[in-house]
Design an enzyme around this catalytic site. Structure first.
Site, PDB file in Angstrom:
ATOM      1  N   HIS A 182      14.911  -2.057   0.362  1.00  0.00           N
ATOM      2  CA  HIS A 182      14.445  -1.179   1.446  1.00  0.00           C
ATOM      3  C   HIS A 182      15.593  -0.324   1.983  1.00  0.00           C
ATOM      4  O   HIS A 182      15.413   0.860   2.275  1.00  0.00           O
ATOM      5  CB  HIS A 182      13.826  -1.996   2.584  1.00  0.00           C
ATOM      6  CG  HIS A 182      12.369  -2.254   2.421  1.00  0.00           C
ATOM      7  ND1 HIS A 182      11.414  -1.387   2.877  1.00  0.00           N
ATOM      8  CD2 HIS A 182      11.694  -3.282   1.852  1.00  0.00           C
ATOM      9  CE1 HIS A 182      10.211  -1.855   2.602  1.00  0.00           C
ATOM     10  NE2 HIS A 182      10.354  -3.009   1.980  1.00  0.00           N
ATOM     11  N   THR A 222      12.541  -5.762  11.314  1.00  0.00           N
ATOM     12  CA  THR A 222      12.164  -7.030  11.944  1.00  0.00           C
ATOM     13  C   THR A 222      12.241  -8.230  11.007  1.00  0.00           C
ATOM     14  O   THR A 222      11.971  -9.344  11.424  1.00  0.00           O
ATOM     15  CB  THR A 222      10.737  -6.939  12.532  1.00  0.00           C
ATOM     16  OG1 THR A 222       9.805  -6.715  11.475  1.00  0.00           O
ATOM     17  CG2 THR A 222      10.643  -5.847  13.576  1.00  0.00           C
ATOM     18  N   SER A 223      12.604  -8.013   9.753  1.00  0.00           N
ATOM     19  CA  SER A 223      12.664  -9.117   8.794  1.00  0.00           C
ATOM     20  C   SER A 223      13.829 -10.046   9.084  1.00  0.00           C
ATOM     21  O   SER A 223      14.868  -9.631   9.593  1.00  0.00           O
ATOM     22  CB  SER A 223      12.833  -8.581   7.367  1.00  0.00           C
ATOM     23  OG  SER A 223      11.680  -7.894   6.973  1.00  0.00           O
ATOM     24  N   SER A 240       0.817  -1.214   0.000  1.00  0.00           N
ATOM     25  CA  SER A 240       0.000   0.000   0.000  1.00  0.00           C
ATOM     26  C   SER A 240       0.851   1.264   0.000  1.00  0.00           C
ATOM     27  O   SER A 240       0.332   2.351  -0.229  1.00  0.00           O
ATOM     28  CB  SER A 240      -0.919   0.015   1.221  1.00  0.00           C
ATOM     29  OG  SER A 240      -0.150   0.057   2.416  1.00  0.00           O
ATOM     30  N   SER A 269       5.176   1.661   4.310  1.00  0.00           N
ATOM     31  CA  SER A 269       6.565   1.821   4.773  1.00  0.00           C
ATOM     32  C   SER A 269       7.148   3.131   4.263  1.00  0.00           C
ATOM     33  O   SER A 269       7.752   3.889   5.027  1.00  0.00           O
ATOM     34  CB  SER A 269       7.433   0.646   4.316  1.00  0.00           C
ATOM     35  OG  SER A 269       6.987  -0.543   4.917  1.00  0.00           O
TER      36      SER A 269
END
EC number: 2.7.1.156
Length: 181
Positions: free
Chosen positions: A47, A32-33, A10, A13
């Protein structure tokens, strides 16, 4: 504490990072990945290139309240991405190799609830803004398998607690953020 929620892809982030950039010069980015394969490694790398190079990164999904209390430098905001990934990782770690068909989800949810409570407490006592990104999972159909149903239930209840404690809540749809609290 500022909660940013929305569906998968969406733009939540990017929206949360934009909020953090406009309000904080320095940011501790809590990722947290867990990298489990090359596709996930590529996502994480993408990212990292999208956020400012001077932001610090802390990678992990356990005891994040302690991370906020101990790792945040004076004047540094916090960006936590994301709660649903944190919950998935905690579920996986805490359940061990047990089959999802035989799991007792009550103690698993109690453990996750404690982690969320500690995160809320740390975020509320932090002297700088804490931006928390999460997926809104309650807009789809009820999943057909037991693990997915429990995951949606646990994440939904965690999101409700985070939203109730947050000073601001943003819903992001197609890259557009709408403040709902």
């Amino acid at each position: 504490m500022i909660l940013v929620t929305g569906g998968a892809r969406s733009g939540k982030s990017a929206f949360g990072e934009k909020l953090a950039k406009t309000r904080c010069e320095q940011v501790l980015y809590i990722a947290t990945s867990v990298i489990t394969d090359s596709e996930m490694a590529a996502r994480v790398a993408r990212h990292k290139t999208q956020r400012p190079a001077h932001w610090r990164t802390w990678e992990g999904f356990q005891q994040l309240g302690d991370v906020i209390r101990q790792q945040v430098k004076p004047g540094e905001g916090v960006m936590l991405e994301c709660i649903t990934t944190l919950i998935a990782n905690l579920l996986f770690e805490q359940s061990g190799a047990e089959s999802p068909d035989t799991l007792d989800f009550a103690p698993l949810e109690a453990f996750i609830d404690q982690q969320i409570s500690d995160l809320i407490d740390a975020s509320k006592s932090c002297r700088t803004p804490v931006y928390i990104v999460t997926n809104e999972l309650g807009m789809g159909i009820t999943p057909e398998n037991r693990l997915a149903r429990h995951f949606v239930d646990i994440a939904g209840r965690a999101n409700q607690r985070l939203a109730a404690a947050a000073d601001e809540v943003w819903l992001v749809v197609s890259g557009i953020g709408v403040r709902i609290k």
